[in-house]
Design an enzyme around this catalytic site. Structure first.
Site, PDB file in Angstrom:
ATOM      1  N   LYS A  38      36.571  65.823   4.613  1.00  0.00           N
ATOM      2  CA  LYS A  38      35.665  66.365   5.639  1.00  0.00           C
ATOM      3  C   LYS A  38      35.049  67.663   5.146  1.00  0.00           C
ATOM      4  CE  LYS A  38      37.618  64.403   9.840  1.00  0.00           C
ATOM      5  NZ  LYS A  38      36.466  63.618  10.286  1.00  0.00           N
ATOM      6  N   HIS A  54      40.739  52.783   7.676  1.00  0.00           N
ATOM      7  CA  HIS A  54      39.421  52.411   7.148  1.00  0.00           C
ATOM      8  C   HIS A  54      39.427  52.124   5.644  1.00  0.00           C
ATOM      9  CE1 HIS A  54      38.255  53.717  11.030  1.00  0.00           C
ATOM     10  NE2 HIS A  54      37.944  54.961  10.762  1.00  0.00           N
TER      11      HIS A  54
HETATM   12  C1  BG6 Z   1      37.062  58.024  12.757  1.00  0.00           C
HETATM   13  C2  BG6 Z   1      37.829  59.244  12.362  1.00  0.00           C
HETATM   14  O1  BG6 Z   1      37.873  56.890  12.745  1.00  0.00           O
HETATM   15  O2  BG6 Z   1      35.987  57.826  11.849  1.00  0.00           O
HETATM   16  C3  BG6 Z   1      36.939  60.477  12.291  1.00  0.00           C
HETATM   17  O3  BG6 Z   1      38.861  59.488  13.309  1.00  0.00           O
HETATM   18  C4  BG6 Z   1      35.738  60.191  11.408  1.00  0.00           C
HETATM   19  O4  BG6 Z   1      37.652  61.602  11.796  1.00  0.00           O
HETATM   20  C5  BG6 Z   1      35.061  58.902  11.830  1.00  0.00           C
HETATM   21  O5  BG6 Z   1      34.831  61.299  11.521  1.00  0.00           O
HETATM   22  C6  BG6 Z   1      33.943  58.548  10.871  1.00  0.00           C
HETATM   23  O6  BG6 Z   1      33.271  57.416  11.352  1.00  0.00           O
HETATM   24  P1  BG6 Z   1      31.777  57.118  10.910  1.00  0.00           P
HETATM   25  O7  BG6 Z   1      31.492  55.772  11.457  1.00  0.00           O
HETATM   26  O8  BG6 Z   1      30.935  58.197  11.525  1.00  0.00           O
HETATM   27  O9  BG6 Z   1      31.770  57.184   9.431  1.00  0.00           O
END
Ligand code: BG6
Length: 474
Positions: free
Chosen positions: A340, A250
């Site tokens: 987190k 990401h």
């Molecule tokens: C995922 C991760 O790709 O993205 C997770 O594996 C994370 O650990 C999540 O919580 C967060 O996604 P979003 O869209 O809720 O920000």
């Protein structure tokens, strides 16, 4: 998705339909797509699970997820989804089950009187991708329907591998079965509304376009803070950690959209080529600069108890600074931070123009999607004091509600648009960039900082000066 796309009917085969990701993202997105009439009525969803699961359990899960946020779940939409859904018990190691799946798909197509596009969605731990992909291939499920008149695609979730070697291996094994054209590597952050806007924003606002270089921009910081912890994903997280979970995918993808050269044509091939070029030009942290000067990692205080491993040194927080060898970016620092169990949920990209008292342009990816820029103005009154103000644009206030990222992921995969999916070149260059950090951590290191749950996480102040000597010279 304002101009509703016209989609061909397809069969969506979801491995891991009872899992956490399906519950949190995929099923609610299917509900919304169904509600908005974006999927054709001949759509079929096959839920794959190791155990016998009834349709009703899945429908109840959807009901629960939608109602959780205080929304009213429309029973008509649930009925429609129920008609599309059929559950299928499959042991990933049992060849006979794949034969039965193939027959099942064939029967669906015979009943509907046409070949349908098939999408195999692997919403399962990456460790089991290999065995499923291999069997999909050996039972002909990588091919189209028996009349060869529709497409077949494979959707996989990140992380794609755990390091350079395993990613390479996974890519090679997958390629034996599916062509790169058929493989859709999901990065749902790319499908978030504001992320999609970055390139267009950069291209069409000359006030910024002409300043987009290291002379003017001194720092680009991509931040993804989460309030949630690991949410029972103990097995997954103990193998992965924040660097692999968010940074490799990401955050590097968001950074690439922000800093890559804007291609002449904004189409899938050109965008992917430019992103790859940008990631390739980032300089991997090296023992020369001192990896611990470029990277810091942390773990929230209740993590070890949660995973029941008093020796775990898995990072739940990471921040790192990088530079690029692209001359256009000389003088700019790229920073990536994620964690987190922090004090807030916030994903944003801060682009800082100028060194001292910079003007910060922020792309707010979530929540409250939008863009703001802070400016210095003279405070009204008799003093000459400067005051920082924000010019602010919010999607919700001005353009209506934005869509769930996974809705976009599903729609694009169904229509075969690969723009928002990661290519193997991007994946490999990201792993090459991060491998020195993984190696450094693998060798031990006492650098793990413990932070309190619900706090801001470890201070990243020490990273602010990492490249200052070099920058002053440039
Ligand atoms: C995922 C991760 O790709 O993205 C997770 O594996 C994370 O650990 C999540 O919580 C967060 O996604 P979003 O869209 O809720 O920000």
């Amino acid at each position: 998705m304002e101009d509703a796309p016209k989609l061909d009917p397809s069969i969506l085969v979801i491995f891991g339909i009872t899992g956490d990701l399906a519950k949190r993202k995929i099923l609610p997105s299917l509900y919304h797509l169904c509600k908005e009439n974006l999927l054709p009525d001949q759509t079929k969803i096959i839920g794959i699970s190791r155990k016998h699961v009834k349709n009703q359990e899945i429908i109840d899960t959807i009901h629960e997820c939608i109602s959780e946020g205080g929304n009213i779940c429309d029973p008509k939409v649930l009925d429609r989804l129920n008609k599309w859904l059929s559950m299928f018990k499959l042991d990933p190691l049992d060849d006979q089950d794949y034969e039965s799946l193939s027959d099942h798909l064939h029967k669906i197509e015979t009943d509907s009187g046409q070949c349908l596009d098939r999408l195999f969605y692997l919403s399962i731990p990456p460790q089991v991708y290999g065995q499923i992909i291999e069997r999909l291939g050996s039972h002909g499920l990588n091919k189209s329907c028996r009349h060869n008149k529709a497409g077949t695609r494979l959707l996989v979730e990140k992380p794609f591998g755990f390091d350079v070697a395993t990613a390479q291996q996974l890519i090679e094994n997958t390629e034996k079965v599916f062509s790169e054209e058929q493989i859709f590597r999901i990065d749902h952050y790319l499908a978030k509304e504001t992320a999609q806007n970055i390139l267009k924003f950069r291209r069409h606002n000359p006030v910024f376009t002409n300043q987009w270089n290291g002379k003017q921009i001194k720092r680009i910081h991509v931040i993804a803070k989460e309030r949630i912890g690991i949410e029972n994903r103990v097995g997954f997280y103990e193998q992965v950690g924040a660097l692999r979970d968010l940074v490799q995918s990401h955050l590097l993808q968001l950074l690439s959209l922000t800093a890559m050269e804007i291609p002449k044509e904004i189409n899938s091939d050109e965008v992917h080529a430019a992103k790859h070029e940008f990631i390739k030009n980032l300089i991997p942290p090296s023992p020369g600069v001192g990896i611990s000067k470029q990277v810091l990692r942390g773990q929230y205080d209740t993590y070890k108890d949660e995973v029941n491993n008093p020796h775990s040194n898995i990072e739940t927080f990471v921040s790192l600074v990088l530079q690029s060898k692209d001359p256009n970016w000389e003088g700019c620092i790229f920073q990536l931070t994620t964690g987190k169990s922090l004090d807030e949920k916030q994903t944003l990209i801060q682009v800082s123009f100028g060194d001292e008292d910079p003007n910060v342009l922020s792309f707010r990816i979530q929540p409250n999607e939008g863009i703001d820029v802070d400016l210095l103005i003279e405070q009204p009154g008799f003093t000459h004091n400067l005051h920082r103000v924000k010019m602010n644009f919010s999607y919700n206030q001005n353009l209506g509600d934005s869509h769930y990222a996974y809705e976009r992921v599903l729609v694009d995969a169904i229509r075969g648009d690969k723009m928002l999916f990661a290519t193997k070149l991007e994946v490999m260059s990201s792993w090459h960039l991060l491998q020195p950090i993984l190696d450094f951590w693998q060798q031990g290191g006492e650098d793990l900082e413990i932070y309190s749950t619900g706090s801001k996480g470890p201070s990243t102040k020490r990273l602010e000066h990492t490249f200052s000597d070099k920058l002053n010279k440039s």
